[in-house]
Design a protein around this motif. Structure first.
Motif, PDB file in Angstrom:
ATOM      1  N   ASN A   1       8.128   7.367  -2.001  1.00 13.86           N
ATOM      2  CA  ASN A   1       7.831   5.970  -2.291  1.00 13.86           C
ATOM      3  C   ASN A   1       7.910   5.753  -3.794  1.00 13.86           C
ATOM      4  O   ASN A   1       7.200   6.409  -4.559  1.00 13.86           O
ATOM      5  N   VAL A   2       8.783   4.840  -4.221  1.00 13.59           N
ATOM      6  CA  VAL A   2       9.071   4.616  -5.637  1.00 13.59           C
ATOM      7  C   VAL A   2       8.598   3.235  -6.066  1.00 13.59           C
ATOM      8  O   VAL A   2       8.846   2.248  -5.370  1.00 13.59           O
ATOM      9  N   ASN A   3       7.927   3.160  -7.207  1.00 14.72           N
ATOM     10  CA  ASN A   3       7.493   1.896  -7.808  1.00 14.72           C
ATOM     11  C   ASN A   3       7.755   1.977  -9.303  1.00 14.72           C
ATOM     12  O   ASN A   3       7.099   2.730 -10.012  1.00 14.72           O
ATOM     13  N   ASN A   4       8.736   1.241  -9.784  1.00 13.83           N
ATOM     14  CA  ASN A   4       9.109   1.283 -11.204  1.00 13.83           C
ATOM     15  C   ASN A   4       9.415  -0.122 -11.710  1.00 13.83           C
ATOM     16  O   ASN A   4      10.443  -0.349 -12.351  1.00 13.83           O
ATOM     17  N   ASN A   5       8.509  -1.046 -11.383  1.00 14.78           N
ATOM     18  CA  ASN A   5       8.665  -2.446 -11.771  1.00 14.78           C
ATOM     19  C   ASN A   5      10.007  -2.984 -11.281  1.00 14.78           C
ATOM     20  O   ASN A   5      10.456  -2.611 -10.201  1.00 14.78           O
ATOM     21  N   CYS A   6      10.646  -3.857 -12.015  1.00 12.71           N
ATOM     22  CA  CYS A   6      11.848  -4.533 -11.516  1.00 12.71           C
ATOM     23  C   CYS A   6      13.048  -3.597 -11.362  1.00 12.71           C
ATOM     24  O   CYS A   6      14.045  -3.975 -10.752  1.00 12.71           O
ATOM     25  N   ALA A   7      12.958  -2.382 -11.929  1.00 13.40           N
ATOM     26  CA  ALA A   7      14.034  -1.395 -11.797  1.00 13.40           C
ATOM     27  C   ALA A   7      13.779  -0.434 -10.640  1.00 13.40           C
ATOM     28  O   ALA A   7      14.412   0.619 -10.551  1.00 13.40           O
ATOM     29  N   THR A   8      12.889  -0.794  -9.736  1.00 14.83           N
ATOM     30  CA  THR A   8      12.493   0.106  -8.657  1.00 14.83           C
ATOM     31  C   THR A   8      13.663   0.520  -7.771  1.00 14.83           C
ATOM     32  O   THR A   8      13.832   1.699  -7.447  1.00 14.83           O
ATOM     33  N   GLY A   9      14.486  -0.425  -7.347  1.00  9.40           N
ATOM     34  CA  GLY A   9      15.587  -0.109  -6.438  1.00  9.40           C
ATOM     35  C   GLY A   9      16.580   0.870  -7.035  1.00  9.40           C
ATOM     36  O   GLY A   9      16.986   1.841  -6.384  1.00  9.40           O
ATOM     37  N   SER A  10      16.967   0.642  -8.290  1.00 13.05           N
ATOM     38  CA  SER A  10      17.935   1.555  -8.904  1.00 13.05           C
ATOM     39  C   SER A  10      17.278   2.868  -9.319  1.00 13.05           C
ATOM     40  O   SER A  10      17.950   3.891  -9.430  1.00 13.05           O
ATOM     41  N   SER A  11      15.961   2.864  -9.526  1.00 12.32           N
ATOM     42  CA  SER A  11      15.255   4.123  -9.776  1.00 12.32           C
ATOM     43  C   SER A  11      15.329   5.004  -8.532  1.00 12.32           C
ATOM     44  O   SER A  11      15.520   6.222  -8.617  1.00 12.32           O
TER      45      SER A  11
ATOM     46  N   ASP B   1       0.824  -1.198   0.000  1.00 10.50           N
ATOM     47  CA  ASP B   1       0.000   0.000   0.000  1.00 10.50           C
ATOM     48  C   ASP B   1       0.866   1.258   0.000  1.00 10.50           C
ATOM     49  O   ASP B   1       2.069   1.205   0.277  1.00 10.50           O
ATOM     50  N   SER B   2       0.229   2.377  -0.277  1.00  8.06           N
ATOM     51  CA  SER B   2       0.925   3.653  -0.250  1.00  8.06           C
ATOM     52  C   SER B   2       1.498   3.930   1.138  1.00  8.06           C
ATOM     53  O   SER B   2       0.928   3.513   2.151  1.00  8.06           O
ATOM     54  N   THR B   3       2.636   4.593   1.171  1.00 14.39           N
ATOM     55  CA  THR B   3       3.378   4.972   2.389  1.00 14.39           C
ATOM     56  C   THR B   3       3.945   3.796   3.174  1.00 14.39           C
ATOM     57  O   THR B   3       4.227   3.922   4.356  1.00 14.39           O
ATOM     58  N   CYS B   4       4.139   2.657   2.520  1.00 13.86           N
ATOM     59  CA  CYS B   4       4.907   1.585   3.177  1.00 13.86           C
ATOM     60  C   CYS B   4       6.302   2.094   3.544  1.00 13.86           C
ATOM     61  O   CYS B   4       6.899   1.648   4.531  1.00 13.86           O
ATOM     62  N   GLY B   5       6.810   3.025   2.739  1.00 15.21           N
ATOM     63  CA  GLY B   5       8.129   3.573   3.012  1.00 15.21           C
ATOM     64  C   GLY B   5       8.193   4.259   4.361  1.00 15.21           C
ATOM     65  O   GLY B   5       9.144   4.066   5.137  1.00 15.21           O
ATOM     66  N   GLN B   6       7.165   5.058   4.667  1.00 17.25           N
ATOM     67  CA  GLN B   6       7.139   5.705   5.971  1.00 17.25           C
ATOM     68  C   GLN B   6       7.101   4.679   7.096  1.00 17.25           C
ATOM     69  O   GLN B   6       7.756   4.843   8.128  1.00 17.25           O
ATOM     70  N   ARG B   7       6.356   3.600   6.878  1.00 23.13           N
ATOM     71  CA  ARG B   7       6.271   2.540   7.897  1.00 23.13           C
ATOM     72  C   ARG B   7       7.647   1.962   8.202  1.00 23.13           C
ATOM     73  O   ARG B   7       7.960   1.658   9.359  1.00 23.13           O
ATOM     74  N   VAL B   8       8.461   1.826   7.160  1.00 26.10           N
ATOM     75  CA  VAL B   8       9.819   1.302   7.362  1.00 26.10           C
ATOM     76  C   VAL B   8      10.716   2.357   7.997  1.00 26.10           C
ATOM     77  O   VAL B   8      11.392   2.107   9.006  1.00 26.10           O
TER      78      VAL B   8
END
Length: 455
Positions: A78-88, A58-65
């Protein structure tokens, strides 16, 4: 030193595991973040920008972490870019730092996945890959029994065979090498070694791909701490372990994606463009690269991406594979971590796990899998739909990496051991060292969150 240089000063990751629901995303993300801050020797109070990377949540999972590290009020994206999400997320943070709007950024990628092939979570709206699926249907047809991702990449493998004369064994050899590499990576989901015959005889997923040539779904997290030149200059104690991001480029698809080529459909041109831009920015060529972490979600993608990155000429990647030039003793070492095929692929964490692996190599810490004479390392992370991010890492002094003893790494890492060759959990003392001193989360003060090691 250029005033807008950006450095990686801390990395950390959890062990990648099968998605069995045993560990939740807040725990995984927190563990990776703590390890990265420990590695950097910094406290969360030093961080002025946060980037969270994940696809499923869900949205704001990043804040939860991030809130577990402290409630400091910093921006958290919060970034979501398919399999390239981490490097994005890595690219986003570097952009902030280069612009001067941030001086110390923490990027945490995490994923809690469901077992089995990737599926859309939304059935009431058009899927992002609909137009690409239509192109695949028009040019190659669609097998309703095979996973869609395997079909995209398997078709690229078929086209490569038709165009250049490679064999199915060449694709299997890529997987064999990656599985062989994985035995030396303590964070890898799978560390089993297979013969070429075993890989080719494993169950067929979508010709030419067999099960052992496909990445698994995974749970896991990884993190990195990036700092600006100004921050590094005012914290000289960080320079000993700092790794320069010498070049980086993020691209999306061009019209070539719909040119009726299965290889183009999986992002060949955007990977090629990103590699050319990143290497030019670093003032390096492929000949300067020794070690590569490449997005091998399927062996077919590694084959075509070797050429997209300029590591060889068109139609020559399978020859590189046959000559042993993708492993130790060859021209390059590709995926010393075991790659996605063995290490696992928790989508939001993958790009940051690649970063961690290469940082350890450039520092000279990856003692059980170090590539001698490494001057520069290259990372490639791909997401269909689509995004490609290529990053080039090197030492700030431009020298080659020299092996650092485990004892010296233990002294320099802030972890008390060499995290490149040993995967451990985190302790209460570790948490106390890095969590905000002035604005700690109430959860942490009450010790309501118990981080369980997944090692």
């Amino acid at each position: 030193m250029a005033s807008n240089n950006v450095y990686v000063v801390g990395v950390g990751m959890t062990k990648f595991i099968k998605p069995r629901g045993q560990v939740d995303y807040p725990e995984m993300g927190f563990e990776a973040g703590v390890k990265a801050l420990l590695d950097a020797g910094l406290n969360y109070d030093d961080v002025d920008q946060g980037v969270a990377c994940y696809c499923y949540g869900d949205s704001t999972c990043g804040q939860r972490v991030f809130y577990q590290l402290g409630l400091t009020g910093i921006p958290i994206y919060n970034v979501n870019n398919n399999c390239a999400t981490g490097s994005s997320g890595l690219h986003m943070a570097r952009t902030f730092l280069q612009s001067g709007t941030s001086h110390c950024a923490l990027i945490i990628g995490f994923e809690k996945m469901s077992s089995g092939s990737l599926k859309s979570n939304f059935s009431d709206r058009e899927a992002p890959l609909t137009k690409m699926a239509k192109m695949m249907y028009t040019t190659r047809g669609i097998d309703p029994k095979a996973p869609s991702a395997a079909q995209f990449f398997g078709n690229a493998g078929r086209e490569y065979i038709e165009k250049y004369g490679a064999s199915k064994a060449d694709f299997a050899e890529i997987a064999r090498v990656n599985h062989e590499h994985s035995q030396r990576n303590p964070y890898s989901q799978f560390r089993d070694v297979y013969t070429l015959d075993q890989i080719m005889a494993s169950p067929s997923v979508y010709d030419p791909l067999t099960k052992l040539q496909c990445c698994p779904t995974s749970d896991g997290a990884a993190a990195a701490v990036l700092v600006s030149q100004h921050f590094l200059d005012t914290h000289p104690e960080l320079k000993q372990n700092a790794v320069l991001i010498a070049g980086q480029a993020m691209t999306t698809d061009s019209p070539d994606v719909f040119n009726r080529s299965a290889i183009s459909l999986i992002g060949f041109e955007m990977s090629q463009s990103a590699a050319q831009k990143a290497l030019a920015q670093a003032n390096l060529t492929p000949a300067d690269i020794s070690v590569v972490e490449l997005h091998d979600c399927f062996s077919a993608n590694e084959m075509v991406t070797i050429e997209a990155l300029g590591l060889c000429g068109p139609g020559e990647a399978y020859k590189l594979v046959r000559n042993g030039d993708i492993t130790y003793g060859g021209k390059y070492v590709i995926n010393p971590s075991g790659g996605l095929i063995s290490k696992g692929h928790p989508l939001g964490a993958t790009g940051l796990a690649q970063c961690a692996e290469l940082v350890w190599h450039v520092r000279g810490w990856a003692n059980n899998r170090l590539v001698p004479g490494t001057k520069a390392a290259l990372q490639h992370n791909l997401g269909l739909g689509g995004t490609a991010v290529v990053t080039v890492y090197r030492r700030p002094d431009g020298e080659v990496a020299e092996k650092v003893s485990d004892e010296e790494v233990a002294r320099r890492s802030g972890c008390g051991y060499n995290p490149a060759v040993e995967a451990r959990g985190i302790s209460e003392e570790d948490k106390r060292k890095v969590c905000s001193r002035s604005k700690s989360s109430r959860w942490m003060e009450k010790d309501e969150l118990k981080v369980k090691s997944n090692i």
